[in-house]
Design a protein around this motif. Structure first.
Motif, PDB file in Angstrom:
ATOM      1  N   VAL A  47      39.313  36.560  31.094  1.00 17.96           N
ATOM      2  CA  VAL A  47      38.986  36.796  32.245  1.00 17.96           C
ATOM      3  C   VAL A  47      40.432  37.679  33.149  1.00 17.96           C
ATOM      4  CG1 VAL A  47      39.660  35.374  34.902  1.00 17.96           C
ATOM      5  CG2 VAL A  47      38.305  34.298  32.548  1.00 17.96           C
ATOM      6  N   TYR A  48      40.122  38.521  33.683  1.00 15.90           N
ATOM      7  CA  TYR A  48      41.283  39.587  33.998  1.00 15.90           C
ATOM      8  C   TYR A  48      41.211  40.245  35.655  1.00 15.90           C
ATOM      9  CZ  TYR A  48      39.478  44.138  33.948  1.00 15.90           C
ATOM     10  OH  TYR A  48      38.409  45.225  34.484  1.00 15.90           O
ATOM     11  N   THR A  49      42.817  40.339  35.832  1.00 14.13           N
ATOM     12  CA  THR A  49      42.544  41.118  37.276  1.00 14.13           C
ATOM     13  C   THR A  49      43.414  42.417  36.766  1.00 14.13           C
ATOM     14  OG1 THR A  49      42.992  38.913  38.707  1.00 14.13           O
ATOM     15  CG2 THR A  49      43.530  40.770  39.271  1.00 14.13           C
ATOM     16  N   THR A  51      31.407  33.516  43.976  1.00 16.54           N
ATOM     17  CA  THR A  51      31.177  34.091  42.090  1.00 16.54           C
ATOM     18  C   THR A  51      32.524  34.037  41.647  1.00 16.54           C
ATOM     19  OG1 THR A  51      31.621  36.113  43.623  1.00 16.54           O
ATOM     20  CG2 THR A  51      29.555  35.285  42.942  1.00 16.54           C
ATOM     21  N   THR A  52      33.874  34.185  42.465  1.00 14.77           N
ATOM     22  CA  THR A  52      35.400  33.766  43.029  1.00 14.77           C
ATOM     23  C   THR A  52      35.742  32.956  41.331  1.00 14.77           C
ATOM     24  OG1 THR A  52      35.646  34.375  44.761  1.00 14.77           O
ATOM     25  CG2 THR A  52      38.042  34.175  42.944  1.00 14.77           C
ATOM     26  N   GLU A  88      38.929  40.681  43.272  1.00 16.00           N
ATOM     27  CA  GLU A  88      39.023  41.581  42.147  1.00 16.00           C
ATOM     28  C   GLU A  88      39.183  40.474  40.496  1.00 16.00           C
ATOM     29  OE1 GLU A  88      39.213  44.855  42.995  1.00 16.00           O
ATOM     30  OE2 GLU A  88      39.923  44.528  45.162  1.00 16.00           O
ATOM     31  N   THR A  89      38.905  39.933  40.523  1.00 15.43           N
ATOM     32  CA  THR A  89      39.087  39.252  39.580  1.00 15.43           C
ATOM     33  C   THR A  89      37.409  39.294  38.614  1.00 15.43           C
ATOM     34  OG1 THR A  89      40.967  37.667  39.915  1.00 15.43           O
ATOM     35  CG2 THR A  89      39.721  37.220  38.305  1.00 15.43           C
ATOM     36  N   ARG A  90      37.587  39.020  36.935  1.00 13.33           N
ATOM     37  CA  ARG A  90      36.478  39.525  36.785  1.00 13.33           C
ATOM     38  C   ARG A  90      36.339  38.625  35.676  1.00 13.33           C
ATOM     39  NH1 ARG A  90      36.302  41.869  40.785  1.00 13.33           N
ATOM     40  NH2 ARG A  90      35.396  43.813  41.375  1.00 13.33           N
ATOM     41  N   ILE A  91      35.043  38.320  34.994  1.00 12.51           N
ATOM     42  CA  ILE A  91      34.896  37.301  33.557  1.00 12.51           C
ATOM     43  C   ILE A  91      34.621  38.603  32.739  1.00 12.51           C
ATOM     44  CG2 ILE A  91      34.073  35.754  32.279  1.00 12.51           C
ATOM     45  CD1 ILE A  91      34.126  34.525  34.987  1.00 12.51           C
ATOM     46  N   ILE A  92      34.756  38.861  31.475  1.00 12.01           N
ATOM     47  CA  ILE A  92      34.224  39.806  30.708  1.00 12.01           C
ATOM     48  C   ILE A  92      33.368  38.656  29.946  1.00 12.01           C
ATOM     49  CG2 ILE A  92      34.428  41.621  28.400  1.00 12.01           C
ATOM     50  CD1 ILE A  92      36.959  42.226  29.975  1.00 12.01           C
TER      51      ILE A  92
END
Length: 253
Positions: A243-245, A189-190, A230-234
């Motif tokens: 996409v941000y960490t 899921t990264t 830790e990286t996220r998708i909004i």
């Protein structure tokens, strides 16, 4: 009398991303050495001269430019992106260290530029918001075993990873192998960003998950950013996702 050698970073390709310092350096130089596609981006006067060479001739290019500067000329060595990131600044320093003593007296300046990973990151959000590293997948100057070791170490330590030189006709298998290495450490899921030609008319940004990546999604004009756990998708409805960490991290999971 020696001249001056300036190593100039032209950014990722958008004229708006060329810094004022780089523009001034271009205006002041007489001779320009570089890879032909980079030199073609310059708007030069009639009294300024391009000296183009192939992409794999960095040391020869640096040597010729240094010798031109030694005899009194104002010389520019041109790189795309930032000249200190997998580019000509290191080649110039390497040539000076191995070359004649007279080259050490040349006035040397290095002008930074916007490198590909920064341009791609800005287009998509803030994937480099916490600790990150950059790794070139080219094994022209280092063995592939070392590249794999660094990929595994960086992923295991929780770094976001920017991949430069991901694939070429001469290296068609290495990107797939890199994804295999990363998948052994990171969850499927990264988030992964494929940023091609950031800032240019043919720009293409694609966000996917590590489990869904295939080498055919990239070419040599692509910079790939592999997120950390830790990286996220909004997701934002009809608007492009961000996409941000996060700036804080809990460490490897």
């Amino acid at each position: 009398m020696t001249g001056r050698l300036t190593v100039i970073g032209l950014g990722p390709g958008n004229a708006d991303q060329v810094t004022p310092e780089a523009s001034r350096a271009v205006a002041e130089a007489e001779f320009f050495y570089g890879y032909k596609p980079y030199l073609e981006r310059l708007e030069l006067r009639d009294d300024q001269v391009r000296v183009a060479s192939d992409n794999r001739e960095e040391l020869a290019r640096a040597t010729e430019a240094l010798e031109k500067a030694r005899v009194g000329h104002s010389v520019a060595v041109v790189s795309g992106g930032d000249p200190g990131v997998f580019a000509m600044a290191a080649a110039v320093c390497e040539a000076i260290e191995a070359g004649p003593a007279a080259w050490r007296d040349i006035d040397i300046a290095i002008v930074p530029g916007v490198t590909a990973m920064l341009a791609v990151a800005a287009r998509i959000g803030a994937p480099l918001g916490h600790d990150f590293c950059a790794i070139s997948l080219s094994d022209n100057l280092k063995p592939w075993d070392l590249i794999e070791l660094r990929l595994l170490a960086a992923a295991g330590a929780g770094f976001v990873i920017a991949l430069y030189n991901p694939i070429s006709k001469a290296r068609p298998w290495q990107l797939g192998r890199a994804f295999e290495c990363l998948s052994a450490v990171l969850p499927g899921t990264t988030p992964v960003i494929f940023g091609r030609a950031a800032g240019r008319p043919d720009e293409r940004m694609n966000v996917c998950l590590l489990a869904d990546t295939v080498p055919e999604m990239a070419d040599m004009a692509t910079c790939i950013i592999i997120g950390s756990p830790e990286t996220r998708i909004i997701k934002r409805g009809e608007r492009p996702a961000l996409v941000y960490t996060p700036r804080s991290a809990t460490g490897p999971r």
